[in-house]
Design an enzyme around this catalytic site. Sequence first.
Site, PDB file in Angstrom:
ATOM      1  N   GLY A 110       0.836  -1.195   0.000  1.00 43.60           N
ATOM      2  CA  GLY A 110       0.000   0.000   0.000  1.00 43.60           C
ATOM      3  C   GLY A 110       0.868   1.241   0.000  1.00 43.60           C
ATOM      4  O   GLY A 110       2.037   1.182   0.400  1.00 43.60           O
ATOM      5  N   GLN A 162       2.884  10.019   1.461  1.00 45.90           N
ATOM      6  CA  GLN A 162       4.181   9.328   1.407  1.00 45.90           C
ATOM      7  C   GLN A 162       4.998   9.729   0.181  1.00 45.90           C
ATOM      8  O   GLN A 162       6.196   9.470   0.126  1.00 45.90           O
ATOM      9  CB  GLN A 162       3.988   7.808   1.408  1.00 45.90           C
ATOM     10  CG  GLN A 162       3.402   7.283   2.717  1.00 45.90           C
ATOM     11  CD  GLN A 162       3.283   5.771   2.702  1.00 45.90           C
ATOM     12  OE1 GLN A 162       2.299   5.238   2.222  1.00 45.90           O
ATOM     13  NE2 GLN A 162       4.296   5.084   3.198  1.00 45.90           N
ATOM     14  N   CYS A 181       6.018  -0.246   7.181  1.00 48.90           N
ATOM     15  CA  CYS A 181       5.607   0.916   6.369  1.00 48.90           C
ATOM     16  C   CYS A 181       6.789   1.353   5.520  1.00 48.90           C
ATOM     17  O   CYS A 181       7.916   1.411   6.010  1.00 48.90           O
ATOM     18  CB  CYS A 181       5.181   2.044   7.294  1.00 48.90           C
ATOM     19  SG  CYS A 181       4.712   3.565   6.433  1.00 48.90           S
ATOM     20  N   LEU A 182       6.530   1.677   4.258  1.00 49.96           N
ATOM     21  CA  LEU A 182       7.611   2.110   3.358  1.00 49.96           C
ATOM     22  C   LEU A 182       8.253   3.417   3.837  1.00 49.96           C
ATOM     23  O   LEU A 182       9.386   3.719   3.476  1.00 49.96           O
ATOM     24  CB  LEU A 182       7.081   2.272   1.933  1.00 49.96           C
ATOM     25  CG  LEU A 182       6.616   0.970   1.246  1.00 49.96           C
ATOM     26  CD1 LEU A 182       6.015   1.276  -0.116  1.00 49.96           C
ATOM     27  CD2 LEU A 182       7.762  -0.018   1.116  1.00 49.96           C
ATOM     28  N   HIS A 221      -4.283   0.979   7.478  1.00 46.15           N
ATOM     29  CA  HIS A 221      -2.956   1.606   7.520  1.00 46.15           C
ATOM     30  C   HIS A 221      -2.884   2.799   6.553  1.00 46.15           C
ATOM     31  O   HIS A 221      -2.446   3.893   6.919  1.00 46.15           O
ATOM     32  CB  HIS A 221      -1.909   0.537   7.168  1.00 46.15           C
ATOM     33  CG  HIS A 221      -0.495   1.020   7.147  1.00 46.15           C
ATOM     34  ND1 HIS A 221       0.472   0.514   7.988  1.00 46.15           N
ATOM     35  CD2 HIS A 221       0.134   1.944   6.372  1.00 46.15           C
ATOM     36  CE1 HIS A 221       1.625   1.132   7.742  1.00 46.15           C
ATOM     37  NE2 HIS A 221       1.440   1.994   6.755  1.00 46.15           N
ATOM     38  N   GLU A 222      -3.355   2.578   5.313  1.00 46.95           N
ATOM     39  CA  GLU A 222      -3.256   3.649   4.298  1.00 46.95           C
ATOM     40  C   GLU A 222      -4.199   4.800   4.607  1.00 46.95           C
ATOM     41  O   GLU A 222      -3.834   5.967   4.441  1.00 46.95           O
ATOM     42  CB  GLU A 222      -3.534   3.095   2.899  1.00 46.95           C
ATOM     43  CG  GLU A 222      -2.566   2.006   2.435  1.00 46.95           C
ATOM     44  CD  GLU A 222      -1.111   2.303   2.710  1.00 46.95           C
ATOM     45  OE1 GLU A 222      -0.684   3.473   2.602  1.00 46.95           O
ATOM     46  OE2 GLU A 222      -0.369   1.367   3.054  1.00 46.95           O
ATOM     47  N   HIS A 224      -2.791   7.132   7.137  1.00 45.63           N
ATOM     48  CA  HIS A 224      -1.785   8.067   6.594  1.00 45.63           C
ATOM     49  C   HIS A 224      -2.430   9.387   6.174  1.00 45.63           C
ATOM     50  O   HIS A 224      -1.797  10.443   6.225  1.00 45.63           O
ATOM     51  CB  HIS A 224      -1.128   7.464   5.341  1.00 45.63           C
ATOM     52  CG  HIS A 224       0.096   6.639   5.605  1.00 45.63           C
ATOM     53  ND1 HIS A 224       1.238   7.154   6.170  1.00 45.63           N
ATOM     54  CD2 HIS A 224       0.369   5.345   5.335  1.00 45.63           C
ATOM     55  CE1 HIS A 224       2.161   6.200   6.250  1.00 45.63           C
ATOM     56  NE2 HIS A 224       1.655   5.081   5.765  1.00 45.63           N
TER      57      HIS A 224
HETATM   58 ZN    ZN Z   1       2.615   3.296   5.650  1.00 47.57          ZN
END
Ligand code: ZN
Length: 155
Positions: A46, A51, A88-89, A130-131, A134
């Site tokens: 995701g 991000q 998480c990226l 999660h997304e 953000h």
């Molecule tokens: Zn994330």
Amino acid sequence: MAIREIRKEGDAVLRKHCRKVEALDEKLFQLLDDMAETMHQANGVGLAAPQVGILKQVAVVDIGEGVIELINPEIISQRGAAVDVEGCLSVPGVWAHVERPQTVKVRALGRDGQEHIYKGSGLLARAFCHEIEHLSGQLFIDKAIRFVSPEEEEK
Ligand code: ZN
């Protein structure tokens, strides 16, 4: 399409609230395309617009079943609870146990301008939550129950 730079924890953009998308235009479609490509290249499941430095309510999710594009997403119902390891990226190398609903229903616009309802369980529910978090400046580390040590990861 293009790979965009993934912002890392500490970058203020990750802590801001995103604006609702008003116009479904070429610029938005380009963003969605770039986000999917950036997510795949980074082996993520995701990616949310902040991000890549864009404060719009846009996210993409792909748990290996194809890309789901979420514009102005909202969780409209949730059931159950499950604790699992999450990363998480934007927080590379960090893994933690996080509690999420077992099942969620998400309402979002697609690039076709239509409202879609997505139901997700397990990993997909986790990715949706999660997304979407953000988009209001939250990171998974905020609600980590327990961080996973590198030694534990190697087992
Ligand atoms: Zn994330």
